[in-house]
Write an enzyme that holds these catalytic residues in place. Structure first.
Site, mmCIF file in Angstrom:
data_model
loop_
_atom_site.group_PDB
_atom_site.id
_atom_site.type_symbol
_atom_site.label_atom_id
_atom_site.label_comp_id
_atom_site.label_asym_id
_atom_site.label_seq_id
_atom_site.Cartn_x
_atom_site.Cartn_y
_atom_site.Cartn_z
ATOM 1 N N ARG A 35 16.135 11.853 -114.016
ATOM 2 C CA ARG A 35 15.632 10.712 -113.241
ATOM 3 C C ARG A 35 14.243 10.278 -113.694
ATOM 4 O O ARG A 35 13.920 9.089 -113.646
ATOM 5 C CB ARG A 35 15.596 11.076 -111.754
ATOM 6 C CG ARG A 35 16.976 11.118 -111.175
ATOM 7 C CD ARG A 35 16.953 11.573 -109.755
ATOM 8 N NE ARG A 35 18.266 11.414 -109.161
ATOM 9 C CZ ARG A 35 18.682 12.068 -108.095
ATOM 10 N NH1 ARG A 35 17.884 12.935 -107.500
ATOM 11 N NH2 ARG A 35 19.873 11.877 -107.625
ATOM 12 N N LYS A 201 37.194 14.717 -101.617
ATOM 13 C CA LYS A 201 37.649 14.192 -100.321
ATOM 14 C C LYS A 201 38.090 12.740 -100.349
ATOM 15 O O LYS A 201 37.382 11.881 -100.852
ATOM 16 C CB LYS A 201 36.499 14.310 -99.320
ATOM 17 C CG LYS A 201 36.218 15.728 -98.879
ATOM 18 C CD LYS A 201 34.984 15.692 -98.061
ATOM 19 C CE LYS A 201 34.977 16.700 -96.950
ATOM 20 N NZ LYS A 201 33.769 16.479 -96.129
ATOM 21 N N GLY A 357 27.766 11.404 -108.686
ATOM 22 C CA GLY A 357 27.245 12.702 -109.106
ATOM 23 C C GLY A 357 28.111 13.543 -110.019
ATOM 24 O O GLY A 357 27.724 13.842 -111.158
ATOM 25 N N GLY A 380 25.054 7.927 -104.536
ATOM 26 C CA GLY A 380 25.358 7.264 -103.269
ATOM 27 C C GLY A 380 25.206 5.755 -103.371
ATOM 28 O O GLY A 380 26.009 4.995 -102.827
HETATM 29 P P1 AMP Z 1 33.064 14.561 -104.933
HETATM 30 O O1 AMP Z 1 31.638 14.916 -104.662
HETATM 31 O O2 AMP Z 1 33.844 14.119 -103.752
HETATM 32 O O3 AMP Z 1 33.202 13.621 -106.114
HETATM 33 O O4 AMP Z 1 33.784 15.923 -105.328
HETATM 34 C C1 AMP Z 1 33.428 16.671 -106.443
HETATM 35 C C2 AMP Z 1 33.928 18.058 -106.262
HETATM 36 O O5 AMP Z 1 35.312 18.025 -106.068
HETATM 37 C C3 AMP Z 1 33.683 18.946 -107.458
HETATM 38 O O6 AMP Z 1 32.769 19.947 -107.099
HETATM 39 C C4 AMP Z 1 35.035 19.532 -107.776
HETATM 40 O O7 AMP Z 1 35.011 20.916 -108.021
HETATM 41 C C5 AMP Z 1 35.821 19.261 -106.511
HETATM 42 N N1 AMP Z 1 37.258 19.144 -106.780
HETATM 43 C C6 AMP Z 1 37.873 18.398 -107.673
HETATM 44 N N2 AMP Z 1 39.194 18.603 -107.665
HETATM 45 C C7 AMP Z 1 39.439 19.528 -106.731
HETATM 46 C C8 AMP Z 1 40.601 20.182 -106.252
HETATM 47 N N3 AMP Z 1 41.801 19.883 -106.761
HETATM 48 N N4 AMP Z 1 40.469 21.083 -105.267
HETATM 49 C C9 AMP Z 1 39.260 21.378 -104.754
HETATM 50 N N5 AMP Z 1 38.117 20.810 -105.167
HETATM 51 C C10 AMP Z 1 38.192 19.890 -106.138
#
Ligand code: AMP
Length: 402
Positions: A35, A201, A357, A380
């Site tokens: 950054r 999620k 991220g 974000g």
């Molecule tokens: P996000 O911040 O929502 O983009 O999520 C990123 C995180 O999702 C990373 O730390 C990944 O390890 C996790 N992730 C990706 N695929 C999976 C999965 N199939 N099961 C559990 N965690 C996951």
């Protein structure tokens, strides 16, 4: 040409909002200075013009006023180094008040002053106008180069702009580049436009998917969030991540996509594991036939093949969120293959933007950051931009951008 590049900073004191919210270790050493580096072209242009720079930023989430742990003073030696070692970098241990005002008033052309953490004042996050006005008195030109906080209506990111006349408030080069690449994807996308959405999620990504339904030709959904869609369609997902309460909205998205002629692609197969562990036993199975007790932790080889073909035919690509638990070696192949496909498509002329991220961490991990068109620094903020929201930090000075 942009307002910032056209502006001559000679004799001016530029009050620059940067995002120096960098991670520090227990010895206050910076563990990732991305950054800080990202904003150097902006600072160098002001200094080279013969202007002075007054930097304001937040660091971490201090709760009750000043706290050494969150002091920006820890950044001064590294900032000095990044600026080439010859520029004088002063520090004011308050961001408002008489000492900050005095140091700012004595600052000479070619010098830099870093103000103490803005968030030591609650007024910053509250968007307090009186606090913003006090900050505004420190400089005569306002430059916002903090894309990472552009989605916050804070005193230093948005409210402050009202205290500067048109022509004396502008985006810095980083902010301009972020806005330009996001606009290119959202409003000037060449088709086919593929959005790759992954991560843990569904709930975090519903709004972005809904907005993309209006714009994309293809939406690839991978990562943990894909299993909520799988289950909603009647698949067996074993112990994979699932947000049951989001299954109805997942189905709604699939229906809407059909009506709008947008193709949504879910991973045909998955790499599954018998536990969430780097040393787990793994197998490959169809994503809708995962045995009980097993967890889908990466997209499988068939999904990689299908997704890669779609990506390679695209002219515009937006990628947010990894395809699996790429932090563990056994579950990184899907994310890596997708990163390579995005790099390939870029080489063939597609415009690719990686934002958010963990997908940024993934392209960095696979050394592909310079093989995509643009890597966003604002997680974000980028997400909210693609959700179709107006970002207060952008809106506050937009009228001055050509
Ligand atoms: P996000 O911040 O929502 O983009 O999520 C990123 C995180 O999702 C990373 O730390 C990944 O390890 C996790 N992730 C990706 N695929 C999976 C999965 N199939 N099961 C559990 N965690 C996951």
């Amino acid at each position: 040409m942009s307002t910032f590049s056209q502006f001559s900073f000679t004799g001016h004191k530029a009050l620059v909002r940067v995002d120096f919210n960098v991670p520090l270790d227990e010895n206050f050493q910076i563990t990732d200075d991305t950054r800080m580096r990202a904003t150097l072209p902006t600072l160098q242009k002001i200094l080279n013009d013969g202007g002075a720079v007054i930097l304001m930023s937040h660091l971490g989430r201090p709760k009750d006023g000043p706290n050494n742990k969150y002091s920006l003073k820890h950044l001064v030696p590294h900032l000095h180094e990044l600026l080439g070692g010859k520029v004088k970098v002063f520090f004011a241990d308050d961001c408002i008040g008489s000492q900050a005002a005095l140091t700012a008033s004595m600052l000479k052309a070619g010098e830099v002053l870093l103000l103490e953490n803005l968030r030591f004042y609650k007024e910053e996050e509250k968007g307090d106008a009186a606090f913003a006005e006090k900050l505004s008195k420190l400089g005569d030109v306002y430059v916002n180069d903090a894309f990472g906080t552009a989605h916050r209506a804070h005193a230093s990111t948005a409210v402050i702009a009202q205290f500067f006349p048109t022509g004396k408030k502008m985006f810095g080069l980083l902010m301009e580049a972020e806005v330009k690449s996001a606009e290119k994807v959202l409003h000037e996308s060449e088709k086919p436009f593929t959005a790759i959405i992954g991560g843990a999620k569904v709930s975090d990504k519903i709004l972005i998917i809904e907005n993309l339904l209006e714009r994309a030709t293809d939406i690839i959904i991978g990562g943990g969030m894909a299993y909520t869609f799988m289950k909603a369609r009647g698949g067996k997902i074993g112990n994979s991540l699932c947000e049951e309460d989001r299954m109805p909205v997942a189905l709604e998205i699939l229906e809407k996509a059909k009506a709008k002629n947008v193709s949504i692609h879910l991973p045909e197969d998955s790499v599954i594991a018998d536990k969430f562990d780097a040393a787990a036993n793994t197998e490959t199975r169809p994503s809708d036939a995962i045995p009980d007790g097993w967890i889908g932790l990466d997209i499988g080889p068939k999904a990689v093949g299908i997704f890669s073909e779609i990506i390679k035919k695209s002219k515009t690509i937006l990628w947010n969120g990894p395809m699996g638990v790429f932090e563990m070696e056994k579950f990184q192949a899907g994310t890596k293959a997708i990163a390579l496909a995005v790099a390939d498509a870029t080489r063939s002329g597609a415009f690719s933007l990686v934002g958010g991220g963990d997908s940024v961490a993934a392209v960095n991990k696979f050394n592909l950051a310079d093989k995509v068109s643009y890597v966003s620094t604002g997680g974000g903020a980028m997400l909210e931009y693609f959700e179709g929201k107006t970002l207060p930090g952008i809106a506050a000075i937009k009228e001055t951008v050509s």
